[in-house]
Design a protein around this motif. Structure first.
Motif, PDB file in Angstrom:
ATOM      1  N   LYS A 176       0.711  -1.260   0.127  1.00 25.30           N
ATOM      2  CA  LYS A 176      -0.065  -0.105  -0.007  1.00 25.30           C
ATOM      3  C   LYS A 176       0.943   1.369  -0.159  1.00 25.30           C
ATOM      4  O   LYS A 176       0.521   2.256  -0.389  1.00 25.30           O
ATOM      5  CB  LYS A 176      -0.882   0.064   1.326  1.00 25.30           C
ATOM      6  N   GLU A 177       1.847   1.115   0.589  1.00 26.60           N
ATOM      7  CA  GLU A 177       3.010   2.356   0.766  1.00 26.60           C
ATOM      8  C   GLU A 177       3.938   2.425  -0.376  1.00 26.60           C
ATOM      9  O   GLU A 177       4.772   3.584  -0.360  1.00 26.60           O
ATOM     10  CB  GLU A 177       3.788   2.386   2.041  1.00 26.60           C
ATOM     11  N   ARG A 178       3.648   1.498  -1.391  1.00 21.73           N
ATOM     12  CA  ARG A 178       4.744   1.777  -2.501  1.00 21.73           C
ATOM     13  C   ARG A 178       4.115   2.883  -3.277  1.00 21.73           C
ATOM     14  O   ARG A 178       3.402   3.291  -3.349  1.00 21.73           O
ATOM     15  CB  ARG A 178       4.828   0.405  -3.169  1.00 21.73           C
ATOM     16  N   LYS A 179       5.478   3.520  -3.901  1.00 25.28           N
ATOM     17  CA  LYS A 179       5.143   4.660  -4.606  1.00 25.28           C
ATOM     18  C   LYS A 179       3.859   4.743  -5.759  1.00 25.28           C
ATOM     19  O   LYS A 179       3.379   5.496  -5.981  1.00 25.28           O
ATOM     20  CB  LYS A 179       6.640   5.050  -5.558  1.00 25.28           C
ATOM     21  N   LEU A 182       0.774   4.914  -4.473  1.00 25.24           N
ATOM     22  CA  LEU A 182       0.275   6.291  -4.074  1.00 25.24           C
ATOM     23  C   LEU A 182       0.139   7.117  -5.211  1.00 25.24           C
ATOM     24  O   LEU A 182      -0.845   8.023  -5.270  1.00 25.24           O
ATOM     25  CB  LEU A 182       1.572   6.883  -3.251  1.00 25.24           C
ATOM     26  N   ARG A 183       0.812   6.960  -6.287  1.00 26.49           N
ATOM     27  CA  ARG A 183       0.580   7.549  -7.609  1.00 26.49           C
ATOM     28  C   ARG A 183      -0.686   7.345  -8.203  1.00 26.49           C
ATOM     29  O   ARG A 183      -1.651   8.397  -8.496  1.00 26.49           O
ATOM     30  CB  ARG A 183       1.724   7.356  -8.718  1.00 26.49           C
ATOM     31  N   LYS A 185      -3.223   6.575  -6.809  1.00 25.76           N
ATOM     32  CA  LYS A 185      -4.224   7.175  -5.858  1.00 25.76           C
ATOM     33  C   LYS A 185      -4.214   8.627  -6.298  1.00 25.76           C
ATOM     34  O   LYS A 185      -5.345   9.082  -6.231  1.00 25.76           O
ATOM     35  CB  LYS A 185      -3.837   6.901  -4.455  1.00 25.76           C
ATOM     36  N   ALA A 186      -3.031   9.350  -6.457  1.00 26.25           N
ATOM     37  CA  ALA A 186      -3.037  10.468  -6.569  1.00 26.25           C
ATOM     38  C   ALA A 186      -3.856  11.147  -7.878  1.00 26.25           C
ATOM     39  O   ALA A 186      -4.421  12.061  -8.011  1.00 26.25           O
ATOM     40  CB  ALA A 186      -1.598  11.269  -6.657  1.00 26.25           C
ATOM     41  N   GLN A 191     -10.569   2.342  -5.345  1.00 24.15           N
ATOM     42  CA  GLN A 191     -10.130   1.662  -4.506  1.00 24.15           C
ATOM     43  C   GLN A 191     -10.080   0.415  -5.072  1.00 24.15           C
ATOM     44  O   GLN A 191      -9.302  -0.242  -5.023  1.00 24.15           O
ATOM     45  CB  GLN A 191     -11.013   1.709  -3.207  1.00 24.15           C
TER      46      GLN A 191
END
Lengths: 316, 350
Positions: A176-179, A182-183, A185-186, A191
């Motif tokens: 979940k915390e990998r780049k 996150l990208r 999501k951004a 979901q």
């Protein structure tokens, strides 16, 4: 130059597996058991369901050219029962573990991905289930419902998910915390899209390795419940064979041929799954297996994982 | 000097653990009550199936076991589902009576023997504790030693041998190993075929009686030990490998300490922490092992009672035995948590 540590696609996976002799050995053992279950009608010398004419000498008859592994309490051929018995044990093992993996996977992904209260609640539930002893609860559940194969599969399935849930959750948390997540999501990915496209591909391989281990537990549980007399007496599994032999005088008759083969079958399949599962885990989650006191070894990277200067390594 | 803050932390940690154990026990009690009323094999029908009983007699028995009262407010019965009066006095429901009996240490009356369940379980509990502790102590000692040696001699024949035999031991069905050992032991070594004492034997002294019990314990204990050695060995081995690759081991080696000394004073201590947790978590499996071993060896413990209760459809007995088994595992886990915090101050400090 392509390095050997990269795992890409099935070919890369196979190359890694081949180096893991325990994993290969386990896979062969499992495949042999599956082959025996599929080919049962051709392999078995007798049909276990066909009626037989019985004289007193036929009961617990020792191994002979007609019956390689002797006969059981009902004068049936033990070898044929053994071959057909693999079908029930494997079926229960596979289906029950699919249920476990599905529940465990769903709970693990939801807990890891959604976080907050959902995670808290789900993990507390997992902790409670982890503490309650499995076998007594399974015995109570099966005893209170009708003893049928379907119920056994269901009971084993809904009790075996805790390990998977914890594993999947911790894996989800790290992905979940990998780049790239996150990208995604951004830029506004939903979901379910993130779970389907980014999470599942990375969590699934570990779940497959886990499935193999869960299957071995499910087969052990099935044999135990059947041995305790909680299975449908008309379905012939290895545990059921042992139940009949143990409760119907194989011990006092000295009929080791009715007691040894079914247990041997269980150990064979469970050991095969365990070796294969551990082999898969080592490939997917490699650890450096050495330490400062190891004999004749320095604590450096292994030969095959060393890189040459300027080498391009594909990281997946 | 311990500051006030640390003591507060310690308190909160302990309180948290106790609250958690209590919550789990409440969950088990509620589960235990409703399982037996939701699932089809409900006690009233199963226990009273005897067609020779008249309707009046059945009613009398139902009243005696309290089965004529509503299960809980709004529900007279859960299977078949019968909606009842919601305004009924909660003190008059089966659920309340069950819980209040539990709080007074009563687990009901056995359908089969007509004796209080608590008395029967109490008699059997010590036999199980005797069997389980003998097997656990042996397997912990042997498993840990094997694990240390295997980790030390990593990737040698000793290591591979220990690894493969542990995996095989892990794959053995407990009951089957028991059957095979019973077969061999009773046929070729003259060991008893089961039970706790030779039936009908007259003992000259307590010492003789204990010797007889010990002879009966040999086979079940060997079974228990073999089943659990494998797992303890595997976990000890991997924990040791982790600890032995840490820097302080290299420092100790550089200081010129002998390997045995490093293993004993530096590595073993640090590897014991995870073992405490594993041993506690294993108690659930220990219970499963006890049920199987006691069934095979007719050992008169909780596991045998539990198994017999299933066959006799003796629901109060089954319910009571399940509760005792589950609560002992919960307490064992709590004990392990407390021990862990005592051994590892980092946990305590949060």
């Amino acid at each position: 130059m392509q390095s050997q540590i990269t795992v890409s696609g099935f070919g890369g996976f196979w190359a890694n597996l081949k180096q893991n002799s325990m994993g290969v050995f386990g896979l062969i053992m499992v495949l042999m058991a599956i082959g025996m279950a599929l080919l049962a009608p051709w392999l078995a010398p007798y049909d276990p369901n066909a009626p037989v004419k019985v004289t007193i000498d036929d009961i617990y008859a020792p191994p002979s050219p007609e019956h390689w592994l002797g006969t059981d309490d009902a004068a049936k051929d033990v070898l044929s029962n053994f071959i057909y018995g693999s079908r029930v044990s494997l079926t229960v093992g596979f289906f029950a573990s699919f249920i476990s993996i599905f529940i465990g996977g769903a709970i693990g992904i939801m807990a890891g991905f959604l976080g907050g209260r959902v995670e808290n609640g789900l993990m507390r539930l997992t902790d409670i289930m982890l503490v309650i002893p499995d076998l007594p609860l399974a015995v109570v559940l099966v005893a209170l419902t009708k003893p049928s194969l379907l119920n056994i599969i269901f009971v084993i399935g809904i009790l075996g998910w805790t390990g998977t849930a914890r594993l999947v959750r911790s894996q989800t948390l790290s992905v979940k915390e990998r780049k790239f997540v996150l990208r995604a999501k951004a830029i506004g990915a939903g979901q379910f899209y993130i779970i389907r496209r980014h999470l599942l591909p990375l969590v699934l391989p570990l779940m497959v390795a886990n499935t193999v281990l869960v299957i071995s537990l499910a087969i052990l549980n099935e044999s135990t419940l059947s041995f305790l007399g909680l299975s449908d007496p008309t379905t012939l599994s290895w545990g059921q064979m042992l139940n009949f032999a143990f409760t119907r005088g194989a011990m006092s008759a000295g009929a080791w041929w009715a007691l040894v083969p079914p247990g041997f079958g269980i150990v064979w399949v469970v050991l095969g799954c365990t070796l294969f599962g551990h082999g898969l885990e080592q490939i997917l989650n490699p650890r450096l297996e050495t330490h400062h006191l190891a004999v004749g070894e320095e604590m450096v990277a292994r030969e095959d994982s060393r890189m040459t200067p300027g080498e391009i390594v594909e990281l997946t | 000097m311990i500051s006030g803050d640390k003591i507060l932390m310690n308190y909160r940690y302990l309180l948290n653990k106790f609250a958690w154990a209590l919550l789990t026990i409440i969950f088990v009690i509620v589960l235990n009550f409703f399982l037996f009323r939701v699932l089809p094999g409900d006690p009233a029908r199963a226990g009273l199936r005897d067609p020779r009983l008249t309707v009046e007699a059945q009613e009398a028995i139902r009243a005696r076991f309290g089965l004529d009262k509503p299960v809980i407010n709004c529900f007279d019965s859960l299977n078949p589902l019968k909606i009842g009066n919601c305004a009924v006095n909660p003190l008059e429901t089966q659920f309340f009576i069950y819980v209040s009996n539990l709080l007074r240490g009563e687990l009901g009356i056995s359908y089969h023997s007509n004796r209080p369940v608590v008395d029967i379980l109490g008699e059997r509990l010590w036999n199980t504790i005797l069997l389980v502790s003998a097997g656990q102590i042996l397997s912990i000692v042997i498993g840990i030693s094997l694990g240390v040696v295997a980790a030390w001699k990593l990737r040698t024949m000793i290591d591979y041998g220990a690894l493969v035999s542990s995996l095989v031991a892990w794959s053995l069905p407990t009951f089957w190993l028991g059957i095979i050992l019973l077969f061999i032991g009773s046929r070729y070594f003259g060991l008893p075929i089961g039970g706790k004492m030779t039936p009908g034997a007259h003992f000259e002294s307590t010492w003789e009686q204990w010797k007889d019990i010990a002879r009966h314990l040999i086979l079940p204990t060997i079974t228990f030990t073999i089943i659990f050695i494998g797992e303890y060995m595997l976990i000890m081995r991997s924990t040791m490998v982790d600890v032995l690759s840490e820097d302080f081991i290299l420092t100790a080696k550089a200081k010129g300490l002998h390997s045995i000394q490093i293993l004993k004073d530096h590595a073993l201590r640090n590897s014991m922490l995870p073992m405490v947790t594993i041993i506690a978590l294993n108690l659930g499996f220990t219970v499963a092992g006890a049920i199987q071993i006691e069934t095979v060896f007719s050992w008169p413990g909780l596991g045998q009672v539990f198994f017999e209760a299933v066959g006799r459809r003796d629901y109060p007995m089954l319910q009571g035995a399940f509760l005792i088994l589950a609560i002992s595992v919960i307490f064992a886990n709590l004990a392990a948590d407390l021990l862990y915090s005592y051994l590892d101050p980092r946990v305590r400090a949060g």
